[in-house]
Design a protein around this motif. Structure first.
Motif, PDB file in Angstrom:
ATOM      1  N   PHE A   1      58.948  10.192  12.052  1.00 17.22           N
ATOM      2  CA  PHE A   1      58.242  10.833  13.167  1.00 17.22           C
ATOM      3  C   PHE A   1      57.727   9.784  14.138  1.00 17.22           C
ATOM      4  O   PHE A   1      57.927   9.866  15.357  1.00 17.22           O
ATOM      5  CB  PHE A   1      57.087  11.683  12.632  1.00 17.22           C
ATOM      6  N   LEU A   2      57.070   8.767  13.611  1.00 21.72           N
ATOM      7  CA  LEU A   2      56.561   7.678  14.451  1.00 21.72           C
ATOM      8  C   LEU A   2      57.710   6.933  15.117  1.00 21.72           C
ATOM      9  O   LEU A   2      57.642   6.601  16.311  1.00 21.72           O
ATOM     10  CB  LEU A   2      55.722   6.716  13.613  1.00 21.72           C
ATOM     11  N   ALA A   3      58.759   6.662  14.355  1.00 29.64           N
ATOM     12  CA  ALA A   3      59.908   5.939  14.906  1.00 29.64           C
ATOM     13  C   ALA A   3      60.543   6.711  16.053  1.00 29.64           C
ATOM     14  O   ALA A   3      60.934   6.128  17.073  1.00 29.64           O
ATOM     15  CB  ALA A   3      60.932   5.674  13.794  1.00 29.64           C
ATOM     16  N   ASP A   4      60.653   8.030  15.906  1.00 33.29           N
ATOM     17  CA  ASP A   4      61.212   8.869  16.966  1.00 33.29           C
ATOM     18  C   ASP A   4      60.391   8.761  18.253  1.00 33.29           C
ATOM     19  O   ASP A   4      60.932   8.584  19.347  1.00 33.29           O
ATOM     20  CB  ASP A   4      61.235  10.326  16.491  1.00 33.29           C
ATOM     21  N   ALA A   5      59.086   8.877  18.112  1.00 34.59           N
ATOM     22  CA  ALA A   5      58.206   8.783  19.281  1.00 34.59           C
ATOM     23  C   ALA A   5      58.323   7.412  19.940  1.00 34.59           C
ATOM     24  O   ALA A   5      58.393   7.292  21.173  1.00 34.59           O
ATOM     25  CB  ALA A   5      56.764   9.062  18.877  1.00 34.59           C
ATOM     26  N   CYS A   6      58.357   6.375  19.125  1.00 33.13           N
ATOM     27  CA  CYS A   6      58.413   5.002  19.657  1.00 33.13           C
ATOM     28  C   CYS A   6      59.736   4.711  20.355  1.00 33.13           C
ATOM     29  O   CYS A   6      59.764   4.016  21.379  1.00 33.13           O
ATOM     30  CB  CYS A   6      58.176   4.001  18.538  1.00 33.13           C
ATOM     31  N   SER A   7      60.840   5.221  19.825  1.00 34.05           N
ATOM     32  CA  SER A   7      62.134   4.942  20.460  1.00 34.05           C
ATOM     33  C   SER A   7      62.189   5.556  21.858  1.00 34.05           C
ATOM     34  O   SER A   7      62.764   4.977  22.778  1.00 34.05           O
ATOM     35  CB  SER A   7      63.292   5.452  19.596  1.00 34.05           C
ATOM     36  N   THR A   8      61.572   6.719  22.028  1.00 37.68           N
ATOM     37  CA  THR A   8      61.491   7.326  23.357  1.00 37.68           C
ATOM     38  C   THR A   8      60.584   6.516  24.280  1.00 37.68           C
ATOM     39  O   THR A   8      60.940   6.205  25.419  1.00 37.68           O
ATOM     40  CB  THR A   8      60.963   8.773  23.260  1.00 37.68           C
ATOM     41  N   ALA A   9      59.408   6.157  23.774  1.00 41.13           N
ATOM     42  CA  ALA A   9      58.445   5.400  24.579  1.00 41.13           C
ATOM     43  C   ALA A   9      59.014   4.059  25.034  1.00 41.13           C
ATOM     44  O   ALA A   9      58.850   3.656  26.194  1.00 41.13           O
ATOM     45  CB  ALA A   9      57.160   5.182  23.786  1.00 41.13           C
ATOM     46  N   LEU A  10      59.695   3.366  24.143  1.00 40.79           N
ATOM     47  CA  LEU A  10      60.194   2.020  24.440  1.00 40.79           C
ATOM     48  C   LEU A  10      61.342   2.005  25.444  1.00 40.79           C
ATOM     49  O   LEU A  10      61.674   0.949  25.976  1.00 40.79           O
ATOM     50  CB  LEU A  10      60.621   1.333  23.144  1.00 40.79           C
ATOM     51  N   MET A  11      61.928   3.154  25.721  1.00 36.42           N
ATOM     52  CA  MET A  11      62.974   3.206  26.744  1.00 36.42           C
ATOM     53  C   MET A  11      62.435   2.813  28.109  1.00 36.42           C
ATOM     54  O   MET A  11      63.189   2.398  28.991  1.00 36.42           O
ATOM     55  CB  MET A  11      63.589   4.612  26.802  1.00 36.42           C
ATOM     56  N   ASN A  12      61.121   2.924  28.302  1.00 42.61           N
ATOM     57  CA  ASN A  12      60.530   2.632  29.612  1.00 42.61           C
ATOM     58  C   ASN A  12      59.550   1.464  29.581  1.00 42.61           C
ATOM     59  O   ASN A  12      58.705   1.335  30.457  1.00 42.61           O
ATOM     60  CB  ASN A  12      59.846   3.890  30.152  1.00 42.61           C
TER      61      ASN A  12
END
Length: 326
Positions: A277-288
């Motif tokens: 769950f955390l990894a999913d959120a972080c992968s989206t956030a780190l795109m920007n």
């Protein structure tokens, strides 16, 4: 298989846009082997695990797993008029919801306002849909600045209130859990397997959110690289999933919460962590996120490991990760 023929058109589309991660999985010779293939969260689900048949009721466990992801898919579907999420998005009154609906929204909202502030948001459902509707037209276009401004004002004036049994949306912005729902489902299925002492498995939701028990080789096909993952989870966000070219610019389905632009800074992000769950959120956030210092801070604060791709190659990789040529 009936399931595959029923969803042939969807599966064909998905196999084209998310072919950037593949993995191999081997069962041992002395075990009860379970395969689940299904379609949920608008993507393919591929679950494989082996269990000791003298200790585990395989049929009962499979039913538990299927019940879990089907419930989450039903309750958290942004586009379904019957989902609990839609009920929240259609009202400004407190809505009593399932405990997992409450949990995922509350956890996500905390990330939005704390660890991933400015780079991750679940209250962008309206602007996500605005961009999607424009880009998915036969002749793709982009929203006007006025349309974006209207949605941005809704986001700025919306907040969420929680009780032990309900969620209340105050304002007009829509909640969209697309960035985290697969990771959350993985976390729940992962827990079920661990509770049953199952240690050899691959849980693959759309080739972009994967939990692994044991050791597996994961290939990042777009860049012809592979990485060894052991007893952990790997998630990815990428412009290669859904990209649209308008004029001389390439747009993505990932919207920047600070600028509301659909042009992410990075091309692809991979995040490894025990919590999908955390990894999913972080992968989206780190795109920007463009700053390596900020990326390293997030890695340290959240205990994640990342790989960042841009302009056809790797521009950042956590010091403890080793990539091999595929």
């Amino acid at each position: 298989m009936e399931l595959l023929s029923k969803h042939t058109s969807k599966i064909s589309k998905i196999s084209k846009i998310i072919s950037f991660i593949f993995l191999g999985f081997l069962f041992s010779s002395c075990s009860s082997k379970t395969y689940i293939q299904d379609f949920a969260f608008d993507t393919l689900i591929d679950i494989r695990y082996e269990a000791n048949p003298t200790k585990i009721n395989s049929k009962e466990l499979q039913e538990q797993i299927e019940k879990e992801y089907k419930k989450l898919d039903k309750n958290l579907n942004f586009y379904s008029s019957n989902s609990e999420l839609n009920k929240i998005n259609s009202s400004n009154s407190p809505i009593t919801v399932d405990h997992e609906t409450l949990d995922i929204i509350q956890q996500s909202y905390i990330l939005q306002n704390e660890s991933l502030k400015d780079y991750f948001s679940i209250t962008m459902g309206g602007i996500n849909k605005l961009w999607k509707d424009k880009l998915n037209k036969e002749t793709p276009g982009i929203p006007s600045s006025e349309e974006i401004k209207i949605e941005a004002e809704k986001i700025a004036t919306t907040s969420l209130v929680f009780t032990p049994t309900s969620v209340q949306r105050i304002g007009d912005a829509k909640i969209d859990l697309g960035a985290v729902v697969k990771g959350y489902a993985l976390d729940k299925i992962n827990s079920l397997l661990k509770e049953n002492e199952i240690t050899n498995y691959v849980l693959d939701l759309g080739h972009s959110s994967i939990a692994i028990g044991g050791q597996q080789s994961v290939t990042i096909a777009e860049y012809k690289k592979k990485i060894i993952i052991k007893d952990s989870c790997i998630t990815t966000s990428s412009i290669h999933e859904q990209k649209f070219i308008v004029g001389d610019k390439t747009y993505s389905h990932i919207i920047n919460p600070k600028t509301y632009s659909a042009i992410p800074y990075n091309d692809q992000v991979i995040v490894i962590n025990d919590n999908p769950f955390l990894a999913d959120a972080c992968s989206t956030a780190l795109m920007n996120i463009s700053s390596f210092e900020e990326i390293k801070k997030l890695e340290n604060d959240l205990n994640i490991k990342t790989i960042i791709f841009k302009d056809g190659g790797i521009v950042y990789s956590h010091q403890d990760l080793t990539l091999f040529d595929a």
